[in-house]
Enzyme design. Structure first.
Site, PDB file in Angstrom:
ATOM      1  N   LYS A 103       0.862  -1.182   0.000  1.00 23.34           N
ATOM      2  CA  LYS A 103       0.000   0.000   0.000  1.00 23.34           C
ATOM      3  C   LYS A 103       0.893   1.224   0.000  1.00 23.34           C
ATOM      4  O   LYS A 103       2.052   1.163   0.421  1.00 23.34           O
ATOM      5  CB  LYS A 103      -0.887   0.015   1.259  1.00 23.34           C
ATOM      6  CG  LYS A 103      -2.169   0.797   1.084  1.00 23.34           C
ATOM      7  CD  LYS A 103      -3.206   0.038   0.289  1.00 23.34           C
ATOM      8  CE  LYS A 103      -4.477   0.820   0.102  1.00 23.34           C
ATOM      9  NZ  LYS A 103      -5.542  -0.016  -0.478  1.00 23.34           N
TER      10      LYS A 103
HETATM   11  P1  NAD Z   1     -12.990   7.532  -3.015  1.00 21.41           P
HETATM   12  O1  NAD Z   1     -12.015   8.586  -2.678  1.00 21.41           O
HETATM   13  O2  NAD Z   1     -13.406   7.367  -4.423  1.00 21.41           O
HETATM   14  O3  NAD Z   1     -14.321   7.693  -2.143  1.00 21.41           O
HETATM   15  C1  NAD Z   1     -14.335   7.755  -0.740  1.00 21.41           C
HETATM   16  C2  NAD Z   1     -15.683   8.340  -0.342  1.00 21.41           C
HETATM   17  O4  NAD Z   1     -15.827   8.221   1.068  1.00 21.41           O
HETATM   18  C3  NAD Z   1     -15.834   9.829  -0.676  1.00 21.41           C
HETATM   19  O5  NAD Z   1     -17.121  10.056  -1.205  1.00 21.41           O
HETATM   20  C4  NAD Z   1     -15.685  10.502   0.681  1.00 21.41           C
HETATM   21  O6  NAD Z   1     -16.375  11.738   0.773  1.00 21.41           O
HETATM   22  C5  NAD Z   1     -16.313   9.460   1.571  1.00 21.41           C
HETATM   23  N1  NAD Z   1     -15.946   9.581   2.974  1.00 21.41           N
HETATM   24  C6  NAD Z   1     -14.745   9.862   3.529  1.00 21.41           C
HETATM   25  N2  NAD Z   1     -14.857   9.884   4.865  1.00 21.41           N
HETATM   26  C7  NAD Z   1     -16.155   9.604   5.157  1.00 21.41           C
HETATM   27  C8  NAD Z   1     -16.892   9.472   6.351  1.00 21.41           C
HETATM   28  N3  NAD Z   1     -16.311   9.630   7.537  1.00 21.41           N
HETATM   29  N4  NAD Z   1     -18.200   9.174   6.253  1.00 21.41           N
HETATM   30  C9  NAD Z   1     -18.800   9.000   5.069  1.00 21.41           C
HETATM   31  N5  NAD Z   1     -18.150   9.108   3.906  1.00 21.41           N
HETATM   32  C10 NAD Z   1     -16.847   9.405   3.945  1.00 21.41           C
HETATM   33  O7  NAD Z   1     -12.347   6.176  -2.435  1.00 21.41           O
HETATM   34  P2  NAD Z   1     -12.647   4.682  -2.878  1.00 21.41           P
HETATM   35  O8  NAD Z   1     -11.619   4.289  -3.864  1.00 21.41           O
HETATM   36  O9  NAD Z   1     -14.086   4.524  -3.202  1.00 21.41           O
HETATM   37  O10 NAD Z   1     -12.290   3.903  -1.534  1.00 21.41           O
HETATM   38  C11 NAD Z   1     -13.215   3.785  -0.456  1.00 21.41           C
HETATM   39  C12 NAD Z   1     -12.785   2.629   0.432  1.00 21.41           C
HETATM   40  O11 NAD Z   1     -12.732   1.439  -0.342  1.00 21.41           O
HETATM   41  C13 NAD Z   1     -11.403   2.764   1.070  1.00 21.41           C
HETATM   42  O12 NAD Z   1     -11.408   2.123   2.308  1.00 21.41           O
HETATM   43  C14 NAD Z   1     -10.520   1.988   0.122  1.00 21.41           C
HETATM   44  O13 NAD Z   1      -9.326   1.535   0.735  1.00 21.41           O
HETATM   45  C15 NAD Z   1     -11.440   0.843  -0.217  1.00 21.41           C
HETATM   46  N6  NAD Z   1     -11.123   0.145  -1.456  1.00 21.41           N
HETATM   47  C16 NAD Z   1     -11.041   0.801  -2.637  1.00 21.41           C
HETATM   48  C17 NAD Z   1     -10.773   0.082  -3.792  1.00 21.41           C
HETATM   49  C18 NAD Z   1     -10.745   0.727  -5.147  1.00 21.41           C
HETATM   50  O14 NAD Z   1     -10.678  -0.010  -6.152  1.00 21.41           O
HETATM   51  N7  NAD Z   1     -10.851   2.031  -5.282  1.00 21.41           N
HETATM   52  C19 NAD Z   1     -10.538  -1.307  -3.720  1.00 21.41           C
HETATM   53  C20 NAD Z   1     -10.653  -1.949  -2.497  1.00 21.41           C
HETATM   54  C21 NAD Z   1     -10.935  -1.214  -1.358  1.00 21.41           C
END
Ligand code: NAD
Length: 433
Positions: free
Chosen positions: A119
């Site tokens: 990561k």
């Molecule tokens: P992103 O930046 O696209 O979206 C994150 C969203 O969460 C945003 O809308 C933000 O405003 C919101 N957010 C942040 N803090 C918050 C809170 N306290 N309450 C409510 N909403 C909140 O990120 P993403 O890529 O969608 O990732 C989200 C999660 O999924 C993370 O934990 C990431 O590690 C995990 N993840 C992402 C992927 C991927 O392919 N992008 C893969 C596996 C896991």
């Protein structure tokens, strides 16, 4: 096994509970004990194999120089090259990156894809930055970590606040250093420069697949199921959209500002496209006109069939777990439920489909992108989706089988499954020299 507190740096905890790294270590220690791992192997796996911290300057639009701190951690390489996203967020710390890298190791093993876990992240808030500042920061960070990454070594991908454009800048920067194009150095790239069809919505699709399988296990279907989604970003939006396409009703969504809801008893639920367009303009959900507002705490307590957690770590803790009224939780985010909350949810009979299984669709499709790129042979969307469904279904069934066999939670089963595959790889390879 005692937690080695000396290894854990200080950072905010979730309402007085474990930090994210302590959470990951606690989960690992419990699984290691259940597996009866020898102490040497357990000690090896509870520490990251390699860590890189970089402090680097970026020229801002006004001409001033700001110094940023970033990280890249490779947790374990026994099953293949390291793989894991890059996060831009003010709360990024070395400990957070260590935890996320460790979970990546288990996730790749649970889904049987040939990677170790890694990561990366940079500690800053990208929201007030211009595109050109973001590009310069990304290119400098990519240069700093270029000693670590590479298509055979460590392959970054998008995570919170990073996207295909950021991956394109990393790919270009790395390629400039090499003197030729190296698309395989990152995944989650735009399709035009070697990205895979189906990668953008792959994590959300994986969430939808496991949600369908979990409901089917209880003799239910997605048709008519009510869904609340915390975090309307990449994972949350696509999970919501795909669940809706299967007949679910989206009754609440939030971002970091809060969000909106619609009466669970009244069809058709929220207008997702309107909310997405609003977010695409950089506007917080809570300010969207014509919607009924809710806070994040209220969303977590919404009565619904499926709660998708797709924001950040530590959202459900022992302080708010008892207020959860969802039947099933899908962990689209990494580490959104603390171990204390896990125990409460288990007692309440709330089924949690754990992160290292539920959000694996992203890394599985990243793997597809990587192999398509290495072979210079690109698949159509249907092939990507079919292969994803096959891998997610197999992993889900293996986790459920272990959970039923050993009478343990799906999280514990997924951890036992993932960790035991990594241990087997270490045993087969032996300890060098
Ligand atoms: P992103 O930046 O696209 O979206 C994150 C969203 O969460 C945003 O809308 C933000 O405003 C919101 N957010 C942040 N803090 C918050 C809170 N306290 N309450 C409510 N909403 C909140 O990120 P993403 O890529 O969608 O990732 C989200 C999660 O999924 C993370 O934990 C990431 O590690 C995990 N993840 C992402 C992927 C991927 O392919 N992008 C893969 C596996 C896991």
């Amino acid at each position: 096994m005692a937690t080695d507190k000396g290894q854990v740096e200080q950072r905010d905890t979730f309402g007085g509970e474990e930090s994210v790294y302590e959470m990951a270590l606690q989960q690992f220690d419990e699984a290691a004990e259940a597996l009866g791992l020898k102490q040497g192997i357990a000690e090896y796996l509870r520490r990251p194999q390699r860590e890189l911290t970089v402090n680097f300057p970026v020229r801002m639009d006004g001409g001033e120089i700001r110094i940023f701190t970033g990280y890249r951690v490779q947790h374990n390489l026994a099953r293949g090259p390291a793989k894991g996203g890059i996060r831009y967020h003010p709360l990024v710390s070395l400990d957070e990156v260590r935890a996320l890298a460790m979970w990546m190791t288990w996730k790749c093993a649970v889904t049987d894809i040939p990677y170790g876990g890694a990561k990366g992240g940079v500690t800053f808030d990208p929201k007030p930055m211009s595109q050109s500042e973001l590009e310069r920061l990304t290119r400098r960070y990519a240069s700093e970590i270029s000693v670590f990454i590479g298509p055979e070594k460590d392959i970054p991908a998008p995570d919170v606040n990073t996207n295909p454009q950021v991956m394109a800048w990393i790919m270009d920067t790395y390629s400039m250093h090499q003197g030729y194009s190296v698309p395989g150095v990152v995944t989650g790239k735009p399709v035009e420069i070697g990205g895979s069809l189906g990668r953008l919505d792959a994590t959300g699709r994986g969430c939808m697949i496991v949600a369908a399988k979990e409901l089917a296990r209880k003799g239910k279907s997605l048709e008519g199921a009510t869904v609340a989604v915390q975090g309307l970003g990449n994972v949350g939006y696509h999970a919501a959209r795909l669940l809706e396409s299967q007949g679910c009703r989206i009754v609440a969504v939030t971002d970091s500002s809060g969000g909106c809801y619609s009466d669970p008893g009244v069809a058709p639920g929220l207008d997702l496209e309107k909310l997405r367009d609003w977010k695409a303009r950089g506007m917080p959900l809570i300010e969207c006109p014509g919607v009924d507002c809710i806070t994040n705490d209220e969303l977590l307590a919404m009565p619904c069939d499926i709660l998708v957690l797709a924001a950040l770590e530590g959202q459900i803790t022992s302080h708010n777990a008892a207020s959860v009224r969802a039947g099933t939780i899908i962990e689209g985010a990494n580490g959104p439920i603390t171990p204390g909350a896990d125990a409460i949810l288990e007692d309440m009979g709330v089924q949690v489909v754990p992160d290292i299984l539920a959000n694996a669709g992203g890394v599985v499709t990243s793997y597809f992108e990587w192999i398509q790129g290495l072979q210079h042979d690109f698949w159509d969307q249907q092939e990507v989706e079919q292969r994803l469904e096959k891998i997610m279904s197999k992993a889900f069934e293996q986790v459920v089988a272990m959970s039923q066999d050993k009478k343990i939670t799906m999280r514990k089963a997924a951890l036992l499954l993932g960790i035991s595959k990594v241990v087997r790889a270490i045993e087969l390879r032996g300890i060098y020299p």
